[in-house]
Design an enzyme around this catalytic site. Structure first.
Site, PDB file in Angstrom:
ATOM      1  N   GLU A  81       0.864  -1.180  -0.043  1.00  0.00           N
ATOM      2  CA  GLU A  81      -0.030  -0.170   0.291  1.00  0.00           C
ATOM      3  C   GLU A  81       0.783   1.211   0.064  1.00  0.00           C
ATOM      4  OE1 GLU A  81      -2.805  -0.101  -0.592  1.00  0.00           O
ATOM      5  OE2 GLU A  81      -4.053  -1.728   0.236  1.00  0.00           O
ATOM      6  N   HIS A  99      -3.003   2.488   8.410  1.00  0.00           N
ATOM      7  CA  HIS A  99      -3.835   1.800   7.737  1.00  0.00           C
ATOM      8  C   HIS A  99      -4.041   0.501   8.453  1.00  0.00           C
ATOM      9  CE1 HIS A  99      -5.799  -0.909   5.121  1.00  0.00           C
ATOM     10  NE2 HIS A  99      -5.022  -1.300   4.530  1.00  0.00           N
ATOM     11  N   HIS A 101      -6.741  -3.246   9.194  1.00  0.00           N
ATOM     12  CA  HIS A 101      -7.801  -3.986   9.289  1.00  0.00           C
ATOM     13  C   HIS A 101      -8.474  -4.230  10.353  1.00  0.00           C
ATOM     14  CE1 HIS A 101      -6.001  -5.875   5.416  1.00  0.00           C
ATOM     15  NE2 HIS A 101      -6.074  -4.791   5.080  1.00  0.00           N
ATOM     16  N   HIS A 161     -12.627  -3.901   3.329  1.00  0.00           N
ATOM     17  CA  HIS A 161     -10.975  -3.988   3.483  1.00  0.00           C
ATOM     18  C   HIS A 161     -10.625  -3.582   4.872  1.00  0.00           C
ATOM     19  CE1 HIS A 161      -6.873  -2.767   1.613  1.00  0.00           C
ATOM     20  NE2 HIS A 161      -6.922  -3.074   2.728  1.00  0.00           N
TER      21      HIS A 161
HETATM   22 ZN   LIG Z   1      -5.055  -3.372   3.855  1.00  0.00          ZN
END
Ligand SMILES: [Zn+2]
Length: 227
Positions: A81, A99, A101, A161
């Protein structure tokens, strides 16, 4: 954290990964963190490497890249990413990106198109939390739509996501990632027993004005303090 140079950024990012993993936001190798470097390393960025178990991240698991994503320092390839991170870090007001999850926010990303503003602390995230349409991880499409969603916002969900939080520095981005998961948990619990009341635009504006007036959320000396 103010100015971050390369040798301070690596242990700082590793420590942040340990904390976010301990809080349940980073699970296994899922998620990534980045920070803008300064001083002699201005124009470079430290990011977590791909495939690292984040609860056990070591300073050597942090890769240094330039604004184009080319590796400047480090033995491991950066997160897939990296484009999403660098898009956001182009902005002078963004110093760090988290970032995750994280489980509750990601659950809401399966169902909602937006998390309404139901608690005044959400205003630190920018109020209602947008949900960016699904695009494949690591894609330019995802990076572009996250960038667009985070205009005037400090956090977003990525449909089916995960989440993104941004801040002017690493500590703030981490705090906002934690706040995002808290706000999503609050909404989920409330929604399970009824339709949560939303804060009106007028209520939100009143909170913002009061926060600005009193310096809400910032440590400051009480009146009459003597030492
Ligand atoms: Zn991810």
């Amino acid at each position: 954290m103010g100015v971050v140079e390369r040798e301070a950024a690596r242990p700082a990012l590793a420590e942040v990964c340990h904390r976010l993993a301990a809080e349940g936001l980073l699970i296994g190798t899922a998620g990534n963190v980045s920070v803008r470097l300064a001083g002699d390393d201005t124009g470079l960025f430290a990011v977590t490497a791909t495939g690292v178990v984040l609860a056990e991240a070591a300073p050597t698991d942090i890769t240094v890249v330039d604004a184009g994503g080319s590796v400047v320092d480090g033995d491991l390839a950066p997160t897939s990413e990296v484009g999403l991170h660098l898009n956001l870090l182009q902005r002078p007001d963004v110093g760090a990106v988290v970032h995750t999850h994280s489980p509750v926010a990601t659950a809401l990303s399966l169902v909602l198109d937006e998390v309404p503003c139901v608690h005044y602390q959400q205003l630190l995230l920018g109020g209602a939390i947008p949900v960016v349409p699904f695009a494949v991880f690591g894609s330019d499409e995802l990076a572009t739509s996250v960038d667009a969603a985070l205009r005037g916002k400090n956090a977003a969900l990525l449909a089916n996501h995960g989440t993104v939080a941004i801040g002017p520095d690493l500590a703030t981005a981490v705090d906002l990632a934690l706040l995002l998961e808290w706000a999503c948990t609050l909404y989920w619990h409330a929604r399970a027993i009824g339709e949560p009341r939303q804060l009106s635009a007028a209520d939100q504006q009143a909170v913002i004005e009061e926060a600005l007036r009193t310096g809400y959320g910032q440590r400051h000396r009480r009146e009459g303090a003597t030492s």
